[in-house]
Design a protein around this motif. Structure first.
Motif: not given
Lengths: 327, 327, 327, 327, 327, 327
Positions: A191-202, A204-221
């Motif tokens: 997500a960081t390298e390809c989709l410009n979404i980077t969970p904050p350092v530390n 607790a659940h970087p996957f969840i953070f990322m997934a939430e952001q991705l769902m927002k950014k890509f409505p079809k997803l």
């Protein structure tokens, strides 16, 4: 799809007097795995019009994949050299795929509307648009046709830093492509390298953070899935399936894999398992466990592709993990 | 005795371009193991009168087994195909033994009184009477002769559900045969299938329950032994020897086996170890530990037979289980 | 240096129809390992003037070792047969090195002052003087020249009880040789056998006791190092580096090695790692960790020699021990 | 009997990373060949009391040879390294047999009168007395016992110039031994080296000249046989059997052998064929053709020993030389 | 189609510790060869519903054969063991095909009118009706459907004396089947055994005599073809194509084949070559040369099937027989 | 120098599940062969800075070639895939060398005056300038330095039509380079393609015509040599050395080579043999016979390089061509 060349057993490249040959590649591995699960699947690619290209095509045929849309032409077959790791020594991949027939494909040679006729699912990986502008363009056209035809689209975001050499950045290419997908395999590093979404350092659940952001950014997803690989050694990993959709986050049971026979293609087996589960309308929890078990079983087969049957995966998913002999 | 054909290393049948060949079979494995322990042993069977039959005979000779009573004739050599398991993936056996030379033996061709002349111990397994009416009859005649000659008789009850196809039920055949034995290898599943004894559900010690019942049912029987295999994975098992006789129940120390090189023949190595120990007049406790150590060592050799020497088994029985290099 | 012949995979000598061939030997393994670390190294020995001797020389050349001072002549190449162990079954070595070209060397054929010209470090092992009076004499002359030229001298004391057959006792030969060394690899068993120093029974730290005594007995000696190998099974060891010098005793972190691909040459890799670290002026703590990591990595390569690069060893030393694939 | 180690296929020693292993030796090859022909045969020798020695013994057992009189003890197993030749490139043998268990046998350990009890034929080769004074002495005692018991004695004179290192000359040892034989395999070069008989330069029939002289010199001798090998290339030879007895000289038909799979042991197969033919009372002409056909067939089997059956040899002897597939 | 198991290289069954695996069978070999020639082909058979059956199916798929009509079920996969011949030593086949899934097929399971829909050519061999009454019946129904649909029918008469065990004689079954064919591969021995036509002893041209008689006896028959194999040795054959039709007799140029890599399947390659040539409307002379060249090239590939392309066969047919490297 | 990957034995690319690996290349083969002949030789090239590049370098070192001037850097190692031919089936090469580290070398990285210091002979082949403009430039600079230093220069003209893709024509590049040579290996086809000299059609001696013209066109040129290969089959060639200099034309004896183990590198072995002969001051006739014998022997070794010793070549040159075993 590339040919993989490996020194036998635990030998180093330095020691090799012969190489074991396998075929594999992100999308191809998914097709083959689905074929072994009894799902009709086709692979679309380009192989060189020489004996190595025909052998690659024959590999797909042997595994029951439809090769009607494979094109033959162009310079060479992509290769990679793979040295098995052992204990605390990492395996090593030396890619030798530049200038392949696939790199040099002509996007106009693929009539996607015809290729995708009657198809239920289209899967691609982030390796394809990373290889060349032409491959990225072919990917773009395929997605456009798939969307037009209402086909479910999945992608494995799969960032490889030693690709992406044709001038475009990963994110500028990948974002519009991912925007056309229904489901992606993606972890925080991709997500960081390809989709410009980077969970904050530390976080607790970087996957969840990322997934939430991705769902927002890509409505079809609709779904973001991934595996977490806990590496005890080159021969011993622990695998957990991760799953995020509108109903929130879910994790599969963790599967202990030791010894690993061959870890290449584990992610593709996961994807194929999930596609199978969805096509069979499994409930989400079961689908995730199935996909994770599929991925785990892949680690027990030599080569890049998963040879497990649905029956074998279900047995493992149902807790039959002791490897007792079947007579 | 059959020929075993296995894809090399961890490959699947689907991938095999060659097969590793071994020879093995319940009774044959016991003979070979005894020969390696320095006990003079003979194997009585029937092989086809062709090159594969001669190779089978030569295998026994190489391992020091007396083949004087092997007959050559009949249609084919029994085969089985074996795919190694790995991690949580089970190994698989595809039997191809129907119609073998052994199936079609003529019981009258074996003069058991002559064969058993001067013999101290006779061993048979439940696979033989399961194969064909003729084989069962040969078994019956052998036991009758052995009893007449006062020879100690052991059996491995060994139920295989895909055999027993000639019309008779396992229990109707096995019960009268077991009645003529002094010692059997038998666990609760075999007792249920072949000897009509089933421990109550949730019995805390099903082996003990079974053994008590067997002793009652078969007055000649003096000992019931077995191994308990705790399967962590296809490559990692824990093995414990179980022992019941008039003095009651006993368990051996548990041996950790990882990695397993080849688990086929573990039970036969246990039986051979116990026979050796009794012929050497070891005390019961020691005999059980010896047999269990023998079985554990079998798992470290490729092929169906145990190649361990008495010295190696004793070293393991005495706790030397760290595998330190011997220079 | 000898040729090693091993049955493939986990097979026994009894089963072998072919043997895998490797080359190795105490001092040679150190030279090869140093060459892979980028240190210019030469090996001095004698091979027979036949095709096997040339193959041995070519092995050293391939690995980048200077063979200018190798002599060709004499009866035969030393061999050893090695059967891999598995789980609780120990590996076995059958030595077949008597009467080798090296045994029969003529000490006068080596002009040590010329050989050692410009050299920074000289390493020998206790195997050399154990082989024959002539080899011991060559060793004596080499040490004398090295001392004269002010070269740093290390030795691996390495006691092999099946050598030392030419009449002299280990200690009468080894003591004066060790007296000329700056650093030795030595554990309590070797000190007892070769150097007449035996820690009291039940001493809490026999290595420390031994090291203190050695420092007193051999004033030139500045460092005593060793590895402690904790053997869980033939496939699983734990390795710790031990270090003693004027500043006292130090232990490295313990490295878990499972599965072991090939444990032969682990001590030589440790020595080579330590030499490299000293030549690179690493602090002692780091040098010890580097040497231990080098030794651990050796266990992951088939053959007697360590193929690890300095970069790989440093990665492991820095805690990168999970064997994750490097793409 | 030695272990033979060969680089696979046509590779050089220089290239070998593994060696194919076979067992063979002059007398042993004859025993094995006879066993395959259905003749009961025993081999008397000494192997080291280690795993390699047991493997050597097991080889004989596998092939049906009686090993009751094999002794286990002494230093090492004799080896030889064999590089296959190809086209005009000769094969190469590097012997490594010095110091073997057989060299160091104690003649008193063999009770020849007991060993030879009930035996019809005793065969030895000139390699045995060439190895060591002890081996020569054992040979002497065996011949003496054989003569006393009226056993038919044959010898393959077989001169190897790199043996005969223990001080005695070939002829002083061989002459009295040959004097006790009924039949020898011998060509002019061996007669020159071992028996002090040299045909005049340019003699038209040196074999006949030699045979006549031998018959005169050794009155007990009844037959002299040999093969003539016409070498077109390493892969293509022509073989003719030569025969001389009181009725004069005879030659077999010449057999074309191309391609040669393995030429080692051709002479031993010839000897075994002739022994078989005599034991079966074949007429001389037929015996010679049988022996020559046996030798020719040996060239088609990998390894040192002839695996041909009597039926196969007879088929070839009767002109069935086209190699047509047998279904 | 059976699985073939062969000892590697020139080894005997007696020596084998592994077997090379290939798949092949009369009709299957023709399908595969046609697929490599670019002709769409399907194979109709029955494999067991187990891993070996799936591997057999995958073999056909890999080679591009349509497997839509393959059935999975029944007891076992037919096997045959094949020992390579060498020089004057014949190769040997040990069949192990009794009781295969194919033997036990149910003729009613094949809907031939559907299977043959749109098909131009149907080919069968005399092995099929020889196996079992059921297989013969399936063959009968297939031919009836093919004739009804006006499909060109060819057969390889192919007599195997160790088949034909189900009670019917070869000729009573084969004659009515051959009567429905347009073209057969048949030589005098097959005509004698299966079709009751025997050329007079000493007839100068027995093939011509036979062909004339066959044409009279079977009015539908238009062409009789065969190969003449002149066997110099197991490694060297000379091959000539024979052809008879209304225009009379014709022979192809003779092709020298040395060395032979694998002679199994040579006849099937000939048949496939002829089918290809007819489908491409080659003139008869050219068709015969093409078929003969195809058969000759088959001898240069390991395995039962011909991997040659049309381009390669044409090059050979046009005299390019020197094997010069193509860069 | 490239890595060669070949299916084992006679298998096709289509069948390969592993590849045998060798290293070779025009100039490298000459260096290696010279090293085996005892001539000190160095190879100048560029390998990628990865594990495959180091393995390539180690190959040269193993064979005794000085690798001091090998550079490591750039994209990939050149590969070629080689399928062995058999009988009338040609071997096939699939080149995969585009984009190699060597292609992309920087001519300025080679300081030829330093590299060639003290050198007696410089050899290059027409493959180098065919690969890329940069490689051609490096070649130009090397020749210029060699001429300046008075070094004898040889070239193998070696035309490969699938190279020469960077824009320049073969002849415009090759002519000025050949003009700086003392000796070339060149036959009429190469002269036509690279040097604009074409013998008239039907010229009785095209090699002589060509050689005369070349001598005129390139005044520095003193010798033109070549081999004539008469191809009976892929396994059987006849080889003749051709030689032209101021004294006129000469042919070597023709050597029959059957079976061929590996024909790759035959020309390079010829060149190396001739260089050796000249450096040893052999008379021309002998030099030509030596070079031809060297080339013939190369055909008996697997791999691209000639492993023959001077002694072996001389034996063949002196007529010892029967391949008789050397004990």
């Amino acid at each position: 799809m590339m040919m993989r060349l490996s020194p036998p057993a635990s030998g180093r490249f330095f020691q090799a007097t012969s190489f074991d040959a396998h075929f594999g590649g992100g999308e191809a591995n998914v097709s083959v795995s689905l074929a072994h699960l009894g799902i009709s699947s086709a692979h679309v690619t380009r192989f060189p019009d020489n004996e190595l290209g025909y052998a690659a095509g024959a590999f797909l045929k042997k595994h029951g994949v439809d090769t009607r849309f494979v094109q033959y032409g162009g310079p060479r077959l992509g290769l990679y050299f793979f040295e098995n790791g052992s204990a605390m020594r990492p395996g090593k991949v030396v890619y030798d795929r530049a200038g392949s027939a696939f790199d040099c494909l002509n996007p106009d040679d693929f009539n996607w509307e015809k290729i995708l006729e009657g198809v239920r699912w289209f899967h691609w990986t982030g390796i394809t648009p990373a290889i060349s502008a032409a491959a990225a363009e072919a990917c773009r056209q395929a997605l456009s046709a798939a969307n037009k035809l209402g086909i479910y689209v999945s992608a494995d975001v799969n960032f490889r830093k030693n690709l992406w050499r044709y001038g475009a950045s990963a994110s500028e290419v990948m974002e519009p492509l991912v925007a056309q997908c229904d489901l992606i395999v993606c972890g925080p590093p991709e997500a960081t390298e390809c989709l410009n979404i980077t969970p904050p350092v530390n976080d607790a659940h970087p996957f969840i953070f990322m997934a939430e952001q991705l769902m927002k950014k890509f409505p079809k997803l609709k779904k973001i899935i991934a595996t977490r690989r806990d590496s005890v050694s080159a021969n011993h990993n622990r695998l957990t399936g991760l799953h995020y959709d509108e109903s929130g986050y879910m994790e599969s049971a963790t599967i202990e894999i030791t010894p690993i026979v061959d870890r290449i293609g584990g992610g593709d087996a996961f994807m194929a398992g999930y596609i199978y589960a969805m096509l069979k309308n499994m409930p989400i929890r079961q689908a995730l466990e199935f996909a994770t078990a599929a991925s785990a079983l892949k680690h027990t087969f030599p080569g890049d592709v998963n040879l497990a049957t649905a029956e074998e995966i279900e047995a493992l998913m149902n807790g039959n993990n002791t490897g007792r002999l079947i007579r």
